[in-house]
Design a protein around this motif. Structure first.
Motif, PDB file in Angstrom:
ATOM      1  N   VAL A   1      -1.679   2.443 -14.052  1.00  0.00           N
ATOM      2  CA  VAL A   1      -0.773   3.443 -13.791  1.00  0.00           C
ATOM      3  C   VAL A   1       0.364   2.716 -12.841  1.00  0.00           C
TER       4      VAL A   1
ATOM      5  N   GLY B   1       4.445   3.436 -10.863  1.00  0.00           N
ATOM      6  CA  GLY B   1       5.373   4.101 -10.308  1.00  0.00           C
ATOM      7  C   GLY B   1       6.775   3.722 -10.494  1.00  0.00           C
ATOM      8  N   ASN B   2       7.266   2.885  -9.516  1.00  0.00           N
ATOM      9  CA  ASN B   2       8.785   2.510  -9.627  1.00  0.00           C
ATOM     10  C   ASN B   2       8.670   0.866 -10.080  1.00  0.00           C
ATOM     11  N   GLY B   3       7.380   0.544 -10.189  1.00  0.00           N
ATOM     12  CA  GLY B   3       7.334  -1.139 -10.555  1.00  0.00           C
ATOM     13  C   GLY B   3       8.022  -2.016  -9.637  1.00  0.00           C
ATOM     14  N   SER B   4       7.954  -1.677  -8.272  1.00  0.00           N
ATOM     15  CA  SER B   4       8.623  -2.603  -7.247  1.00  0.00           C
ATOM     16  C   SER B   4       7.764  -3.517  -6.535  1.00  0.00           C
ATOM     17  N   ASN B   5       6.331  -3.183  -7.028  1.00  0.00           N
ATOM     18  CA  ASN B   5       5.472  -4.276  -6.525  1.00  0.00           C
ATOM     19  C   ASN B   5       4.582  -4.939  -7.412  1.00  0.00           C
TER      20      ASN B   5
ATOM     21  N   SER C   1       8.039   4.678  -5.174  1.00  0.00           N
ATOM     22  CA  SER C   1       7.669   5.852  -5.532  1.00  0.00           C
ATOM     23  C   SER C   1       6.860   6.544  -4.520  1.00  0.00           C
TER      24      SER C   1
ATOM     25  N   GLY D   1       3.535   5.345  -5.359  1.00  0.00           N
ATOM     26  CA  GLY D   1       3.198   3.666  -5.200  1.00  0.00           C
ATOM     27  C   GLY D   1       3.173   3.574  -3.639  1.00  0.00           C
TER      28      GLY D   1
ATOM     29  N   SER E   1      -0.334   4.593  -2.655  1.00  0.00           N
ATOM     30  CA  SER E   1      -1.281   3.648  -3.050  1.00  0.00           C
ATOM     31  C   SER E   1      -1.284   2.468  -2.329  1.00  0.00           C
TER      32      SER E   1
ATOM     33  N   ALA F   1       2.495   1.652   1.793  1.00  0.00           N
ATOM     34  CA  ALA F   1       3.728   1.001   2.126  1.00  0.00           C
ATOM     35  C   ALA F   1       4.354   1.112   3.784  1.00  0.00           C
ATOM     36  N   GLY F   2       4.762   0.155   4.123  1.00  0.00           N
ATOM     37  CA  GLY F   2       5.216   0.041   5.588  1.00  0.00           C
ATOM     38  C   GLY F   2       6.389  -0.843   5.941  1.00  0.00           C
TER      39      GLY F   2
ATOM     40  N   VAL G   1      -2.151   9.828  -8.244  1.00  0.00           N
ATOM     41  CA  VAL G   1      -1.294  10.579  -7.294  1.00  0.00           C
ATOM     42  C   VAL G   1      -0.170  11.356  -7.890  1.00  0.00           C
TER      43      VAL G   1
ATOM     44  N   ARG H   1      17.878  -4.599   6.469  1.00  0.00           N
ATOM     45  CA  ARG H   1      17.250  -5.175   5.247  1.00  0.00           C
ATOM     46  C   ARG H   1      18.360  -5.967   4.372  1.00  0.00           C
TER      47      ARG H   1
ATOM     48  N   ASN I   1      13.612  -8.826  -7.217  1.00  0.00           N
ATOM     49  CA  ASN I   1      12.555  -9.362  -6.274  1.00  0.00           C
ATOM     50  C   ASN I   1      11.523  -8.055  -6.408  1.00  0.00           C
TER      51      ASN I   1
HETATM   52  C1  LIG Z   1      13.372  -5.049  -2.007  1.00  0.00           C
HETATM   53  C2  LIG Z   1      12.113  -4.376  -1.981  1.00  0.00           C
HETATM   54  C3  LIG Z   1      11.844  -4.302  -0.556  1.00  0.00           C
HETATM   55  C4  LIG Z   1      10.561  -3.982  -0.420  1.00  0.00           C
HETATM   56  N1  LIG Z   1      10.063  -3.533   0.867  1.00  0.00           N
HETATM   57  C5  LIG Z   1       8.930  -3.078   1.335  1.00  0.00           C
HETATM   58  C6  LIG Z   1       8.444  -2.951   2.436  1.00  0.00           C
HETATM   59  O1  LIG Z   1       9.137  -3.070   3.414  1.00  0.00           O
HETATM   60  N2  LIG Z   1       7.361  -2.443   2.770  1.00  0.00           N
HETATM   61  C7  LIG Z   1       6.441  -2.276   1.681  1.00  0.00           C
HETATM   62  O2  LIG Z   1       5.447  -1.862   2.170  1.00  0.00           O
HETATM   63  N3  LIG Z   1       6.740  -2.579   0.431  1.00  0.00           N
HETATM   64  C8  LIG Z   1       7.865  -2.894   0.221  1.00  0.00           C
HETATM   65  N4  LIG Z   1       8.124  -3.371  -1.124  1.00  0.00           N
HETATM   66  C9  LIG Z   1       7.223  -3.127  -2.005  1.00  0.00           C
HETATM   67  C10 LIG Z   1       7.124  -1.988  -2.918  1.00  0.00           C
HETATM   68  O3  LIG Z   1       8.435  -1.122  -2.914  1.00  0.00           O
HETATM   69  C11 LIG Z   1       5.803  -1.299  -2.400  1.00  0.00           C
HETATM   70  O4  LIG Z   1       4.686  -1.754  -2.388  1.00  0.00           O
HETATM   71  C12 LIG Z   1       5.835   0.224  -3.096  1.00  0.00           C
HETATM   72  O5  LIG Z   1       4.801   0.989  -2.286  1.00  0.00           O
HETATM   73  C13 LIG Z   1       5.373   0.177  -4.680  1.00  0.00           C
HETATM   74  O6  LIG Z   1       5.803   1.627  -5.133  1.00  0.00           O
HETATM   75  P1  LIG Z   1       6.018   1.723  -6.599  1.00  0.00           P
HETATM   76  O7  LIG Z   1       6.380   3.006  -6.999  1.00  0.00           O
HETATM   77  O8  LIG Z   1       7.323   0.823  -6.908  1.00  0.00           O
HETATM   78  O9  LIG Z   1       4.836   1.113  -7.193  1.00  0.00           O
HETATM   79  P2  LIG Z   1       4.406   0.255  -8.439  1.00  0.00           P
HETATM   80  O10 LIG Z   1       4.933  -1.045  -8.086  1.00  0.00           O
HETATM   81  O11 LIG Z   1       4.839   0.915  -9.699  1.00  0.00           O
HETATM   82  O12 LIG Z   1       2.794   0.278  -8.374  1.00  0.00           O
HETATM   83  C14 LIG Z   1       2.157  -0.372  -7.249  1.00  0.00           C
HETATM   84  C15 LIG Z   1       0.622   0.145  -7.208  1.00  0.00           C
HETATM   85  O13 LIG Z   1       0.698   1.226  -6.817  1.00  0.00           O
HETATM   86  C16 LIG Z   1      -0.081   2.032  -7.941  1.00  0.00           C
HETATM   87  N5  LIG Z   1       0.571   3.633  -8.125  1.00  0.00           N
HETATM   88  C17 LIG Z   1       1.738   3.537  -8.314  1.00  0.00           C
HETATM   89  N6  LIG Z   1       2.296   5.047  -8.555  1.00  0.00           N
HETATM   90  C18 LIG Z   1       0.920   5.612  -8.588  1.00  0.00           C
HETATM   91  C19 LIG Z   1       0.502   6.881  -8.645  1.00  0.00           C
HETATM   92  N7  LIG Z   1       1.212   7.810  -8.955  1.00  0.00           N
HETATM   93  N8  LIG Z   1      -0.859   7.358  -8.457  1.00  0.00           N
HETATM   94  C20 LIG Z   1      -1.761   6.214  -8.435  1.00  0.00           C
HETATM   95  N9  LIG Z   1      -1.342   4.876  -8.109  1.00  0.00           N
HETATM   96  C21 LIG Z   1      -0.127   4.573  -8.294  1.00  0.00           C
HETATM   97  C22 LIG Z   1       0.035   0.991  -9.122  1.00  0.00           C
HETATM   98  O14 LIG Z   1      -0.972   1.414 -10.028  1.00  0.00           O
HETATM   99  C23 LIG Z   1      -0.025  -0.190  -8.526  1.00  0.00           C
HETATM  100  O15 LIG Z   1      -1.444  -0.338  -8.263  1.00  0.00           O
HETATM  101  C24 LIG Z   1       9.526  -3.761  -1.434  1.00  0.00           C
HETATM  102  C25 LIG Z   1       9.973  -4.014  -2.689  1.00  0.00           C
HETATM  103  C26 LIG Z   1      11.141  -4.436  -2.979  1.00  0.00           C
HETATM  104  C27 LIG Z   1      11.574  -4.690  -4.571  1.00  0.00           C
END
Ligand SMILES: Cc1cc2nc3c(=O)[nH]c(=O)nc-3n(C[C@H](O)[C@H](O)[C@H](O)COP(=O)(O)OP(=O)(O)OC[C@H]3O[C@@H](n4cnc5c(N)ncnc54)[C@H](O)[C@@H]3O)c2cc1C
Length: 302
Positions: free
Chosen positions: A64, A66-70, A131, A134, A137, A140-141, A187, A213, A223
């Motif tokens: 699964v 979301g936005n692929g940012s982690n 997202s 994400g 899950s 994030a903080g 979620v 930031r 990144n």
């Molecule tokens: C420039 C930049 C700055 C950032 N700053 C921060 C920061 O300040 N603090 C911080 O905590 N993180 C930060 N991050 C990391 C990232 O944004 C977070 O970890 C974020 O929570 C990941 O969300 P995502 O939707 O991109 O999840 P994804 O990268 O797509 O997935 C991350 C995890 O969440 C799970 N997931 C995603 N969507 C769902 C869903 N709908 N249901 C169940 N599981 C799901 C996935 O399976 C995976 O395990 C940053 C990233 C970047 C690129």
């Protein structure tokens, strides 16, 4: 069923899109990763349920996202199905002091809408490119706050295709993680309990956080945010800086000069480049501080 035989039956069951061989570079903030065998972009909750049940019944691995940012997707890509919860799941509703947001909504958008409605509590998330799914899950903080502190409840879909509401305690928030991954649930939606405030002041806080930031993070390069989790009582970025890792490079993966806990993709970095760099940094930090750095990023694929 072999993965090649899945195309027709899965496509006929899903209203949204079913894509084959999508490069994960197109779907991750790091712009790294090999192809996903199958990517499902659901159009409705029924699509999500169908996808989860189909994968389980056919014994196909399900990832699964979301936005692929982690995510660091390895260079040979992801076997099985990637279920991407994004477009089509971005409705945000404000009722009194609560904000209800679908899992594909982006946190910066949720933070802006909360500010416009005069609701305070999500300013810390204004610059996190997550997202809602994400963010929940990963718990994030930033700026000393995390999602778990403002979430009242989340609607999830279980492995059995059942839809349930979990309250904050049931979600099991901890430092940069929650019970969502271990429970292997999806979620669908989250409700944030916020405080009334002055819209202009809330917007100003959002802007201040975004400015911080831009000043401290290498946002000009692809990144995935902080690579290493902070060990208890320590800052991972400080440890990486202290061992002199800033500026270290493997292929096109570079430890940022601006923020030591960021590895940026300065061209066509591979996952192997990033992992090699990660290994070197870990060794250096262990040698100097006797601390084993743990990854904050999620490594997926093969
Ligand atoms: C420039 C930049 C700055 C950032 N700053 C921060 C920061 O300040 N603090 C911080 O905590 N993180 C930060 N991050 C990391 C990232 O944004 C977070 O970890 C974020 O929570 C990941 O969300 P995502 O939707 O991109 O999840 P994804 O990268 O797509 O997935 C991350 C995890 O969440 C799970 N997931 C995603 N969507 C769902 C869903 N709908 N249901 C169940 N599981 C799901 C996935 O399976 C995976 O395990 C940053 C990233 C970047 C690129």
């Amino acid at each position: 069923m072999q993965i090649g035989e899945v195309q027709q039956p899965l496509s006929s069951l899903i209203r949204g899109d079913v894509l084959f061989g999508q490069s994960m570079r197109e779907h991750t903030s790091w712009r790294i990763g090999g192809p996903a065998d199958i990517m499902v972009l659901p159009a409705c909750v029924d699509d999500i349920r169908t996808c989860v049940l189909f994968a389980r019944e056919q014994g196909i691995p399900l990832t699964v996202m979301g936005n692929g940012s982690n995510m660091l997707v390895k260079d040979r890509g992801i076997r099985g199905i990637v279920l991407k919860i994004s477009r089509g799941f971005n409705r945000i509703e404000i009722i009194g002091t609560t904000v209800s947001a679908e899992a594909g909504s982006l946190m910066p958008v949720v933070a802006v809408q909360a500010a416009e409605a005069g609701l305070s509590g999500l300013e810390f998330a204004a610059g996190i490119p997550a997202s809602v799914g994400g963010a929940i899950s990963m718990n994030a903080g930033a700026h000393g706050k995390s999602i778990g502190e403002v979430v009242r409840s989340a609607v999830i879909l279980t492995q059995d295709g059942e839809i349930r509401s979990l309250d904050r305690e049931e979600i099991g928030f901890a430092y940069r993680k929650s019970g969502i991954r271990e429970k292997r649930v999806v979620v669908l939606n989250a409700v944030f309990a916020l405080e009334p405030g002055n819209p202009a002041e809330i917007k100003m806080k959002n802007q201040t956080n975004l400015k911080k930031r831009r000043q401290s993070q290498p946002l000009e390069y692809p990144n995935a945010g902080s690579v290493f989790a902070n060990p208890p009582g320590q800052w991972a970025g400080w440890l990486v800086d202290q061992v002199g890792a800033k500026g270290m490079r493997v292929g096109d993966a570079l430890v940022s000069d601006k923020h030591a806990n960021f590895i940026v993709n300065v061209g066509a970095a591979s996952a192997a480049d990033v992992l090699e760099l990660v290994g070197q940094i870990r060794q250096m930090v262990f040698k100097k501080f006797n601390i084993e750095l743990k990854l904050e990023i999620q490594v997926v694929g093969e």
